[in-house]
Design a protein around this motif. Structure first.
Motif, mmCIF file in Angstrom:
data_model
loop_
_atom_site.group_PDB
_atom_site.id
_atom_site.type_symbol
_atom_site.label_atom_id
_atom_site.label_comp_id
_atom_site.label_asym_id
_atom_site.label_seq_id
_atom_site.Cartn_x
_atom_site.Cartn_y
_atom_site.Cartn_z
ATOM 1 N N VAL A 199 30.581 -56.750 -8.373
ATOM 2 C CA VAL A 199 31.194 -57.887 -9.055
ATOM 3 C C VAL A 199 32.633 -57.580 -9.461
ATOM 4 C CG1 VAL A 199 30.488 -57.239 -11.396
ATOM 5 C CG2 VAL A 199 30.722 -59.658 -10.804
ATOM 6 N N ALA A 200 33.007 -56.312 -9.487
ATOM 7 C CA ALA A 200 34.385 -55.931 -9.806
ATOM 8 C C ALA A 200 35.383 -56.586 -8.859
ATOM 9 C CB ALA A 200 34.533 -54.412 -9.759
ATOM 10 N N ALA A 201 34.924 -56.989 -7.666
ATOM 11 C CA ALA A 201 35.812 -57.657 -6.710
ATOM 12 C C ALA A 201 36.366 -58.959 -7.272
ATOM 13 C CB ALA A 201 35.068 -57.923 -5.408
ATOM 14 N N LYS A 202 35.621 -59.587 -8.173
ATOM 15 C CA LYS A 202 36.092 -60.844 -8.765
ATOM 16 C C LYS A 202 37.333 -60.629 -9.615
ATOM 17 C CE LYS A 202 31.668 -63.295 -8.868
ATOM 18 N NZ LYS A 202 30.672 -64.002 -9.734
ATOM 19 N N LEU A 203 37.544 -59.399 -10.048
ATOM 20 C CA LEU A 203 38.728 -59.065 -10.829
ATOM 21 C C LEU A 203 39.873 -58.607 -9.926
ATOM 22 C CD1 LEU A 203 39.496 -58.921 -13.864
ATOM 23 C CD2 LEU A 203 38.906 -56.492 -13.799
ATOM 24 N N GLY A 204 39.581 -58.477 -8.633
ATOM 25 C CA GLY A 204 40.584 -58.018 -7.685
ATOM 26 C C GLY A 204 40.411 -56.585 -7.237
ATOM 27 N N MET A 205 39.355 -55.915 -7.732
ATOM 28 C CA MET A 205 39.128 -54.525 -7.346
ATOM 29 C C MET A 205 38.537 -54.438 -5.944
ATOM 30 S SD MET A 205 37.718 -52.557 -10.740
ATOM 31 C CE MET A 205 38.722 -52.449 -12.225
ATOM 32 N N HIS A 206 38.812 -53.331 -5.278
ATOM 33 C CA HIS A 206 38.188 -53.031 -4.001
ATOM 34 C C HIS A 206 36.796 -52.457 -4.291
ATOM 35 C CE1 HIS A 206 42.116 -53.650 -2.157
ATOM 36 N NE2 HIS A 206 42.603 -52.950 -3.161
ATOM 37 N N THR A 207 35.902 -52.509 -3.301
ATOM 38 C CA THR A 207 34.519 -52.120 -3.565
ATOM 39 C C THR A 207 33.901 -51.352 -2.402
ATOM 40 O OG1 THR A 207 33.808 -54.304 -2.749
ATOM 41 C CG2 THR A 207 34.032 -54.047 -5.134
ATOM 42 N N TYR A 208 33.036 -50.404 -2.765
ATOM 43 C CA TYR A 208 32.224 -49.672 -1.786
ATOM 44 C C TYR A 208 30.813 -49.579 -2.361
ATOM 45 C CZ TYR A 208 30.658 -46.094 1.523
ATOM 46 O OH TYR A 208 29.969 -45.401 2.504
ATOM 47 N N TRP A 209 29.849 -50.087 -1.602
ATOM 48 C CA TRP A 209 28.455 -50.107 -2.038
ATOM 49 C C TRP A 209 27.732 -48.879 -1.485
ATOM 50 C CZ3 TRP A 209 24.027 -53.509 0.230
ATOM 51 C CH2 TRP A 209 22.897 -53.428 -0.595
ATOM 52 N N VAL A 210 27.261 -48.010 -2.393
ATOM 53 C CA VAL A 210 26.531 -46.798 -2.017
ATOM 54 C C VAL A 210 25.069 -47.158 -1.811
ATOM 55 C CG1 VAL A 210 25.839 -44.482 -2.745
ATOM 56 C CG2 VAL A 210 28.148 -45.312 -3.243
ATOM 57 N N THR A 211 24.548 -46.837 -0.634
ATOM 58 C CA THR A 211 23.210 -47.326 -0.260
ATOM 59 C C THR A 211 22.129 -46.251 -0.253
ATOM 60 O OG1 THR A 211 23.787 -47.049 2.089
ATOM 61 C CG2 THR A 211 24.181 -49.220 1.099
ATOM 62 N N ASP A 212 22.381 -45.095 -0.890
ATOM 63 C CA ASP A 212 21.332 -44.071 -0.962
ATOM 64 C C ASP A 212 20.168 -44.539 -1.836
ATOM 65 O OD1 ASP A 212 22.637 -41.631 0.428
ATOM 66 O OD2 ASP A 212 24.183 -42.311 -0.966
ATOM 67 N N LEU A 213 20.493 -45.094 -3.003
ATOM 68 C CA LEU A 213 19.489 -45.672 -3.901
ATOM 69 C C LEU A 213 19.964 -47.081 -4.239
ATOM 70 C CD1 LEU A 213 18.802 -42.676 -6.334
ATOM 71 C CD2 LEU A 213 17.210 -43.624 -4.660
ATOM 72 N N PRO A 214 19.948 -47.980 -3.255
ATOM 73 C CA PRO A 214 20.563 -49.298 -3.450
ATOM 74 C C PRO A 214 19.778 -50.187 -4.404
ATOM 75 C CG PRO A 214 19.390 -49.253 -1.369
ATOM 76 C CD PRO A 214 19.337 -47.850 -1.914
ATOM 77 N N ILE A 215 20.517 -50.949 -5.192
ATOM 78 C CA ILE A 215 19.943 -51.989 -6.037
ATOM 79 C C ILE A 215 20.573 -53.307 -5.613
ATOM 80 C CG2 ILE A 215 19.690 -52.884 -8.382
ATOM 81 C CD1 ILE A 215 19.930 -50.003 -9.394
ATOM 82 N N ASP A 216 19.726 -54.236 -5.218
ATOM 83 C CA ASP A 216 20.205 -55.548 -4.793
ATOM 84 C C ASP A 216 19.186 -56.583 -5.245
ATOM 85 O OD1 ASP A 216 21.251 -57.784 -3.634
ATOM 86 O OD2 ASP A 216 21.252 -57.022 -1.579
ATOM 87 N N ARG A 217 19.490 -57.263 -6.327
ATOM 88 C CA ARG A 217 18.573 -58.253 -6.890
ATOM 89 C C ARG A 217 18.741 -59.614 -6.226
ATOM 90 N NH1 ARG A 217 21.306 -55.464 -10.521
ATOM 91 N NH2 ARG A 217 20.250 -53.942 -11.838
ATOM 92 N N GLY A 218 19.667 -59.706 -5.296
ATOM 93 C CA GLY A 218 19.876 -60.952 -4.577
ATOM 94 C C GLY A 218 20.736 -61.955 -5.306
ATOM 95 N N ARG A 219 21.341 -61.533 -6.434
ATOM 96 C CA ARG A 219 22.178 -62.467 -7.189
ATOM 97 C C ARG A 219 23.626 -62.448 -6.723
ATOM 98 N NH1 ARG A 219 19.241 -60.287 -11.792
ATOM 99 N NH2 ARG A 219 21.089 -59.089 -12.385
ATOM 100 N N ALA A 220 24.065 -61.309 -6.209
ATOM 101 C CA ALA A 220 25.469 -61.174 -5.817
ATOM 102 C C ALA A 220 25.751 -61.968 -4.550
ATOM 103 C CB ALA A 220 25.815 -59.706 -5.596
ATOM 104 N N ARG A 221 26.890 -62.588 -4.538
ATOM 105 C CA ARG A 221 27.332 -63.329 -3.353
ATOM 106 C C ARG A 221 28.658 -62.760 -2.853
ATOM 107 N NH1 ARG A 221 22.892 -64.281 -3.754
ATOM 108 N NH2 ARG A 221 21.773 -66.279 -3.877
#
Length: 247
Positions: A199-221
């Motif tokens: 969600v930090a992208a909404k502030l203009g930040m760049h993002t990298y999602w680490v998928t070793d222990l991923p959490i995805d509740r399906g709310r993020a778009r």
């Protein structure tokens, strides 16, 4: 949304599930059991867990910035029983000093964490630990030590005492940006929680999602700019920096 060519000057790393192998769904029941046993002479353990959860959930929803998270939590925890709360607090401090460290056995080490953080620092980046600040600094410093990062000179580490908002509130990320003196569009958030970190992208930040222990509740778009295991992060980041340099 972030600019694809904005030069990155700071990297924000989530802690649990990103720089260490802690799965909070498994860790928290163990934490509450240990804490409940330690202060059980003052409050029934199950009641303690309920009251801490209740105060924490209210803290996560609180968007005000006047008080630190530690100050907010103290007001939210057992609000109608100040005498009991005041008796518990010294025991909480003693718990973190004397017993919290025993939970280390339930905190798998991520060997790559030190390599990744060290490499990012050597690139000249400012580096922050951007963990959700619902624990005191003493607990966060111990978890960094468990991860082999206790002696790393981070530029900022979020904790209850120094933070005024929680993830996924954008004010949380904005505060880190201000502390680092790096504008949001030049920060990169690295974390395993797609809803609370990306969600930090909404502030203009760049993002990298680490998928070793991923959490995805399906709310993020929001699609992260990069994703993959922590082992792939440095190659991705170096490629991105090279692209920035040639732009």
């Amino acid at each position: 949304m972030p600019s694809a060519t904005a030069p990155v000057q700071a990297v924000l790393f989530d802690l649990d599930g990103t720089l260490n192998g802690i799965d909070m769904e498994r860790f928290l029941p163990l934490y509450f059991r240990a804490l409940g046993e330690y202060v059980g002479h003052l409050i029934e353990p199950q009641r303690l867990a309920r009251e801490v959860w209740k105060a924490t959930e209210a803290l996560l929803q609180d968007g005000s910035m006047e008080l630190s998270n530690a100050e907010k939590f103290r007001r939210l925890f057992l609000p109608d029983q100040g005498e009991l709360r005041d008796r518990l607090y010294p025991w909480f401090d003693r718990f973190y000093a004397e017993r919290f460290g025993l939970l280390r056995q339930h905190a798998p080490v991520t060997p790559l964490a030190r390599q990744v953080v060290t490499a990012v620092r050597q690139m000249g980046m400012r580096v922050a630990v951007a963990t959700n600040p619902v624990f005191p600094m003493s607990a966060i410093r111990q978890r960094l030590q468990w991860a082999g990062l206790g002696d790393v000179p981070f530029d900022w580490v979020t904790a209850m005492e120094n933070s005024h908002a929680c993830k996924p509130n954008l004010a949380y990320f904005r505060e880190i940006s201000e502390r680092l003196e790096v504008p949001p569009e030049r920060c990169l958030m690295v974390g395993n929680d797609r809803d609370e970190d990306m969600v930090a992208a909404k502030l203009g930040m760049h993002t990298y999602w680490v998928t070793d222990l991923p959490i995805d509740r399906g709310r993020a778009r929001i699609e992260p700019e990069g994703q993959g295991p922590l082992a792939s992060f440095l190659d991705w980041f170096r490629t991105r920096l090279a692209r920035e340099a040639s732009a």
